[in-house]
Design an enzyme around this catalytic site. Structure first.
Site, short mmCIF file in Angstrom:
data_model
loop_
_atom_site.label_atom_id
_atom_site.label_comp_id
_atom_site.label_asym_id
_atom_site.label_seq_id
_atom_site.Cartn_x
_atom_site.Cartn_y
_atom_site.Cartn_z
N LYS A 92 0.84 -1.20 0.00
CA LYS A 92 0.00 0.00 0.00
C LYS A 92 0.88 1.25 0.00
O LYS A 92 2.10 1.17 0.13
CB LYS A 92 -0.94 -0.01 1.19
CG LYS A 92 -0.27 0.08 2.53
CD LYS A 92 -1.31 0.07 3.64
CE LYS A 92 -0.70 0.67 4.89
NZ LYS A 92 -1.69 0.96 5.89
N GLY A 93 0.28 2.39 -0.14
CA GLY A 93 1.01 3.65 -0.23
C GLY A 93 1.79 3.99 1.02
O GLY A 93 1.35 3.72 2.13
N GLY A 94 2.97 4.57 0.80
CA GLY A 94 3.76 5.08 1.91
C GLY A 94 4.53 4.06 2.71
O GLY A 94 4.90 4.32 3.85
N VAL A 95 4.80 2.89 2.14
CA VAL A 95 5.50 1.85 2.90
C VAL A 95 6.96 1.67 2.45
O VAL A 95 7.63 0.77 2.93
CB VAL A 95 4.76 0.50 2.84
CG1 VAL A 95 3.41 0.60 3.50
CG2 VAL A 95 4.64 -0.01 1.41
N GLY A 96 7.43 2.50 1.52
CA GLY A 96 8.83 2.44 1.12
C GLY A 96 9.12 1.59 -0.10
O GLY A 96 10.24 1.10 -0.26
N THR B 198 11.88 3.29 -2.33
CA THR B 198 13.17 3.24 -1.65
C THR B 198 13.73 1.83 -1.66
O THR B 198 14.93 1.62 -1.91
CB THR B 198 13.02 3.75 -0.20
OG1 THR B 198 12.49 5.08 -0.23
CG2 THR B 198 14.34 3.73 0.53
N ASP C 45 4.73 4.30 -10.88
CA ASP C 45 4.40 5.40 -9.96
C ASP C 45 4.21 6.69 -10.75
O ASP C 45 5.17 7.18 -11.35
CB ASP C 45 5.52 5.55 -8.94
CG ASP C 45 5.24 6.62 -7.90
OD1 ASP C 45 4.17 7.24 -7.94
OD2 ASP C 45 6.11 6.82 -7.03
#
Length: 77
Positions: A24-28, A31, A53
């Site tokens: 899900k969104g914002g989990v790296g 990176t 993305d």
């Protein structure tokens, strides 16, 4: 039905792994993908990163301009 084609694919993947980074969104994800690619590049292994993305943050992480064209980028090596 022969399982030989599947066996051939498995043999290829032993030497050429395919890694999917999802969640899900914002989990790296970005990176993590960049870090994995960096480690493979340091080992002189060819690495392909495909990003869907729309924010193009992978380009920011790699300090590279992204486009729809296939290009070589030596930023990780």
């Amino acid at each position: 039905m022969s399982l030989q084609p599947l066996g051939n694919l498995v043999t290829q993947l032993v030497n050429q792994p395919i890694i999917f980074v999802g969640g899900k969104g914002g989990v790296g994800k970005t990176t993590t993908a960049a870090a994995l690619a960096s480690q493979y590049a340091k080992q002189q292994k060819k690495t392909l990163i495909v990003s869907t993305d729309p924010a193009h943050s992978l380009g920011d992480v790699l300090n590279a301009k992204l486009s729809n064209e296939k290009t070589a980028n030596n930023a990780l090596s």
